[in-house]
Write an enzyme that holds these catalytic residues in place. Structure first.
Site, PDB file in Angstrom:
ATOM      1  N   CYS A 183     -46.640 -62.939 -95.953  1.00 34.53           N
ATOM      2  CA  CYS A 183     -47.165 -61.572 -96.010  1.00 34.53           C
ATOM      3  C   CYS A 183     -47.097 -61.009 -97.424  1.00 34.53           C
ATOM      4  CB  CYS A 183     -46.408 -60.686 -95.029  1.00 34.53           C
ATOM      5  SG  CYS A 183     -46.719 -61.113 -93.300  1.00 34.53           S
ATOM      6  N   HIS A 212     -48.020 -61.484 -88.004  1.00 29.05           N
ATOM      7  CA  HIS A 212     -47.075 -60.466 -88.427  1.00 29.05           C
ATOM      8  C   HIS A 212     -47.779 -59.107 -88.504  1.00 29.05           C
ATOM      9  CE1 HIS A 212     -44.036 -63.406 -90.447  1.00 29.05           C
ATOM     10  NE2 HIS A 212     -44.263 -63.682 -89.176  1.00 29.05           N
ATOM     11  N   GLU A 253     -47.760 -57.009 -90.865  1.00 23.60           N
ATOM     12  CA  GLU A 253     -48.413 -56.859 -92.170  1.00 23.60           C
ATOM     13  C   GLU A 253     -49.763 -57.571 -92.178  1.00 23.60           C
ATOM     14  OE1 GLU A 253     -43.919 -57.463 -92.981  1.00 23.60           O
ATOM     15  OE2 GLU A 253     -45.411 -58.104 -91.518  1.00 23.60           O
ATOM     16  N   CYS A 294     -42.247 -61.119 -95.077  1.00 21.97           N
ATOM     17  CA  CYS A 294     -41.929 -62.517 -95.371  1.00 21.97           C
ATOM     18  C   CYS A 294     -42.757 -62.972 -96.581  1.00 21.97           C
ATOM     19  CB  CYS A 294     -42.236 -63.403 -94.151  1.00 21.97           C
ATOM     20  SG  CYS A 294     -44.013 -63.656 -93.870  1.00 21.97           S
TER      21      CYS A 294
END
Length: 156
Positions: A118, A87, A89, A115
């Site tokens: 993260c 991701h 992040e 999410c």
């Protein structure tokens, strides 16, 4: 004298708008076929690191091998571990770590809400604020960020 429409056209973006626009540009580097996400970490109005979602360095991009999540028919917001990519992040946190940059008391600007995976990383990285442009279907992430005292704001 400037007209009202000319003044609006020339108006400088707020800091939030500015950083989210940059996150929008960062996401254009994404190699994900399903959702393009960009992130950056800011402290004192200075960008510390950027990241976008996609496969790890040296791994074939999903454009080359196809999307595992699509192939397995995995809905958005579920089974995050079944993906070839990281991701945005995660990538921004890793970039900061790679270069020895402390993220304590910084802000994360991201094109979509993080999410749960993260969110846990954001909490432990010492980030104090998350500014998002769009939503993501993960209520648990929002609860964790709230419980940890991390301010989440949606702009735009």
């Amino acid at each position: 004298m400037k007209t009202e429409s000319k003044m609006k056209k020339d108006a400088r973006p707020s800091w939030d708008e500015y950083f989210l626009e940059i996150a929008g540009i960062v996401c254009k580097r994404s190699t994900c076929l399903r959702r393009k996400v960009g992130a950056l970490i800011v402290k004192g109005r200075r960008i510390l690191a950027t990241g976008y979602n996609g496969t790890p360095s040296g791994i074939k991009h999903c454009a080359e091998v196809g999307c595992l999540r699509t192939r397995l028919n995995i809905p958005s917001g579920q089974r995050h571990e079944l993906c070839n990519g990281l991701h945005a992040e995660q990538n921004v946190l890793l970039q900061a770590a790679l270069y020895g940059i402390s993220l304590r008391e910084s802000s994360l600007y991201v094109t979509h809400q993080p999410c749960i995976i993260c969110a846990k990383m954001i909490i432990n990285a010492g980030i104090t604020e998350v500014v998002i442009a769009g939503e993501y279907p993960d209520e648990m992430a929002r609860r964790f960020l709230d419980e940890a005292g991390i301010k989440v704001r949606r702009v735009g």
